[in-house]
Scaffold this motif. Structure first.
Motif, mmCIF file in Angstrom:
data_model
loop_
_atom_site.group_PDB
_atom_site.id
_atom_site.type_symbol
_atom_site.label_atom_id
_atom_site.label_comp_id
_atom_site.label_asym_id
_atom_site.label_seq_id
_atom_site.Cartn_x
_atom_site.Cartn_y
_atom_site.Cartn_z
ATOM 1 N N VAL A 64 -5.197 -29.783 -13.162
ATOM 2 C CA VAL A 64 -5.987 -30.757 -12.290
ATOM 3 C C VAL A 64 -7.098 -30.292 -11.429
ATOM 4 O O VAL A 64 -8.093 -30.745 -11.642
ATOM 5 N N ALA A 65 -6.690 -29.223 -10.822
ATOM 6 C CA ALA A 65 -7.583 -28.666 -9.837
ATOM 7 C C ALA A 65 -8.989 -27.740 -10.795
ATOM 8 O O ALA A 65 -9.946 -27.833 -10.036
ATOM 9 N N LYS A 66 -8.472 -27.136 -11.797
ATOM 10 C CA LYS A 66 -9.273 -26.208 -12.419
ATOM 11 C C LYS A 66 -10.109 -26.654 -13.800
ATOM 12 O O LYS A 66 -10.953 -26.343 -13.976
ATOM 13 N N LEU A 67 -9.279 -27.516 -14.242
ATOM 14 C CA LEU A 67 -9.427 -27.696 -15.769
ATOM 15 C C LEU A 67 -10.045 -29.258 -16.037
ATOM 16 O O LEU A 67 -10.834 -29.570 -16.816
ATOM 17 N N GLU A 68 -9.573 -30.206 -15.192
ATOM 18 C CA GLU A 68 -9.850 -31.497 -15.363
ATOM 19 C C GLU A 68 -11.404 -31.590 -15.242
ATOM 20 O O GLU A 68 -11.896 -31.247 -14.149
ATOM 21 N N HIS A 69 -11.875 -32.426 -16.019
ATOM 22 C CA HIS A 69 -13.339 -32.685 -15.853
ATOM 23 C C HIS A 69 -14.225 -31.591 -16.315
ATOM 24 O O HIS A 69 -15.414 -31.421 -15.976
ATOM 25 N N HIS A 70 -13.531 -30.663 -16.997
ATOM 26 C CA HIS A 70 -14.324 -29.511 -17.308
ATOM 27 C C HIS A 70 -14.053 -29.403 -18.845
ATOM 28 O O HIS A 70 -13.288 -29.757 -19.510
ATOM 29 N N GLU A 71 -14.979 -28.609 -19.422
ATOM 30 C CA GLU A 71 -14.806 -28.192 -21.058
ATOM 31 C C GLU A 71 -13.471 -27.362 -21.198
ATOM 32 O O GLU A 71 -12.854 -26.544 -20.344
ATOM 33 N N PRO A 72 -12.680 -27.603 -22.395
ATOM 34 C CA PRO A 72 -11.594 -27.060 -22.788
ATOM 35 C C PRO A 72 -11.726 -25.400 -22.662
ATOM 36 O O PRO A 72 -12.881 -25.012 -22.901
ATOM 37 N N ILE A 73 -10.817 -24.773 -22.631
ATOM 38 C CA ILE A 73 -10.823 -23.268 -22.625
ATOM 39 C C ILE A 73 -10.121 -23.009 -23.759
ATOM 40 O O ILE A 73 -8.900 -23.237 -24.078
ATOM 41 N N GLU A 74 -10.874 -22.101 -24.542
ATOM 42 C CA GLU A 74 -10.067 -21.608 -26.014
ATOM 43 C C GLU A 74 -9.369 -20.488 -25.830
ATOM 44 O O GLU A 74 -9.820 -19.544 -25.042
ATOM 45 N N ILE A 75 -8.045 -20.406 -26.098
ATOM 46 C CA ILE A 75 -7.070 -19.401 -25.872
ATOM 47 C C ILE A 75 -7.061 -18.511 -27.272
ATOM 48 O O ILE A 75 -7.139 -17.182 -27.149
ATOM 49 N N ILE A 76 -6.866 -19.123 -28.311
ATOM 50 C CA ILE A 76 -7.032 -18.415 -29.727
ATOM 51 C C ILE A 76 -8.088 -19.235 -30.538
ATOM 52 O O ILE A 76 -7.582 -19.980 -31.378
ATOM 53 N N GLY A 77 -9.154 -18.813 -30.300
ATOM 54 C CA GLY A 77 -10.230 -19.499 -31.164
ATOM 55 C C GLY A 77 -10.166 -20.987 -30.788
ATOM 56 O O GLY A 77 -9.893 -21.696 -29.918
ATOM 57 N N ASP A 78 -10.194 -21.822 -32.005
ATOM 58 C CA ASP A 78 -9.929 -23.318 -32.001
ATOM 59 C C ASP A 78 -8.504 -23.365 -32.458
ATOM 60 O O ASP A 78 -8.454 -24.756 -32.663
ATOM 61 N N TRP A 79 -7.647 -22.592 -32.667
ATOM 62 C CA TRP A 79 -6.114 -22.706 -32.926
ATOM 63 C C TRP A 79 -5.431 -23.050 -31.678
ATOM 64 O O TRP A 79 -4.551 -23.891 -31.849
ATOM 65 N N LEU A 80 -5.782 -22.668 -30.497
ATOM 66 C CA LEU A 80 -4.941 -23.098 -29.383
ATOM 67 C C LEU A 80 -6.226 -23.073 -28.205
ATOM 68 O O LEU A 80 -6.937 -22.306 -27.928
ATOM 69 N N ARG A 81 -6.195 -24.139 -27.424
ATOM 70 C CA ARG A 81 -6.935 -24.342 -26.447
ATOM 71 C C ARG A 81 -6.368 -25.022 -25.350
ATOM 72 O O ARG A 81 -5.227 -25.683 -25.529
ATOM 73 N N PHE A 82 -6.949 -24.823 -23.896
ATOM 74 C CA PHE A 82 -6.456 -25.750 -22.918
ATOM 75 C C PHE A 82 -7.277 -26.822 -22.629
ATOM 76 O O PHE A 82 -8.376 -26.508 -22.279
ATOM 77 N N GLU A 83 -6.799 -28.204 -22.694
ATOM 78 C CA GLU A 83 -7.784 -29.299 -22.610
ATOM 79 C C GLU A 83 -6.835 -30.241 -21.639
ATOM 80 O O GLU A 83 -5.830 -30.877 -22.211
ATOM 81 N N ALA A 84 -7.471 -30.659 -20.282
ATOM 82 C CA ALA A 84 -6.728 -31.628 -19.673
ATOM 83 C C ALA A 84 -6.876 -32.927 -20.116
ATOM 84 O O ALA A 84 -8.054 -33.440 -20.384
ATOM 85 N N ILE A 85 -5.728 -33.676 -20.285
ATOM 86 C CA ILE A 85 -5.788 -35.045 -20.520
ATOM 87 C C ILE A 85 -5.043 -35.858 -19.914
ATOM 88 O O ILE A 85 -3.788 -35.218 -19.467
ATOM 89 N N ARG A 86 -4.945 -37.004 -19.632
ATOM 90 C CA ARG A 86 -3.815 -37.954 -19.110
ATOM 91 C C ARG A 86 -3.112 -38.768 -20.070
ATOM 92 O O ARG A 86 -3.853 -39.505 -20.961
ATOM 93 N N ASN A 87 -1.885 -38.733 -20.211
ATOM 94 C CA ASN A 87 -1.066 -39.292 -21.389
ATOM 95 C C ASN A 87 -0.284 -40.265 -20.699
ATOM 96 O O ASN A 87 0.682 -40.031 -19.958
#
Length: 198
Positions: A64-87
């Motif tokens: 919430v502090a670092k990633l929300e409202h920012h671009e996703p962070i790619e961890i393993i190319g486009d196979w795994l990334r960190f992307e903040a969403i609200r579910n």
């Protein structure tokens, strides 16, 4: 006379009574050792739950502090990334129209696990239930304290594998705990430590 009775071992000797008392004492000791063993399993359950809950809570605070409202962070190319969403739905984004129902279910699961803990004597079951408890508490915390309101809050998800739903560490703990319970059930191991065969 007393010396002769000692050598022969007449029925007047208290050895038999002493043996019966020792056997009775051993039985009492075995019963007493069950209680600490059960308490240790309960301690493992809550330790696993606290660990899973803390990891989930800390990871969501960072997201919430670092990633929300920012671009996703790619961890393993486009196979795994960190992307903040609200579910607002259940695990992996299912059932967003039933937020309150899922909140009630999570609370019920927590109550059931706590009640089951009193009869817990199996270490694998303690770990499995601890994962379930920690995961349920993690997502329930979001439901209660996050917007749009109490018992309707949206859960923070951020682990986004390619071609798969976005989830969080609480979801992972719940799934791992569930898989372990299925495996234990297939092996016939019950929460009280007994093994049954069908």
């Amino acid at each position: 006379m007393a010396e002769a009775e000692r050598i022969i071992g007449t029925p007047d000797t208290p050895d038999a009574d002493r043996e019966e008392q020792e056997r009775a004492g051993t039985g009492a000791t075995a019963a007493e050792t069950e209680r600490p063993r059960g308490k240790r399993r309960i301690a493992v359950l809550f330790a696993v739950a606290v660990f899973a809950y803390a990891l989930d809570l800390i990871s969501k605070m960072i997201v919430v502090a670092k990633l929300e409202h920012h671009e996703p962070i790619e961890i393993i190319g486009d196979w795994l990334r960190f992307e903040a969403i609200r579910n607002a739905g259940a695990a992996f984004g299912f059932g967003e129209a039933f937020t309150v129902i899922f909140t009630v279910i999570a609370a019920a699961v927590i109550v059931v696990i706590i009640r089951l803990a009193r009869k817990l004597y199996s270490l694998p079951w303690a770990i499995a239930l601890g994962l379930l408890l920690g995961g349920a508490l993690g997502n329930l915390t979001d439901r209660i304290f996050r917007s749009p309101g109490v018992f309707e809050g949206a859960v923070v998800d951020f682990i986004a594998p390619k071609h798969f739903a976005v989830f969080n560490l609480a979801d992972s703990a719940i799934v791992c705990g569930g898989i372990l319970i299925v495996l234990l059930s297939f092996r016939g191991l019950d929460p009280d430590g007994t093994v049954h065969k069908d």
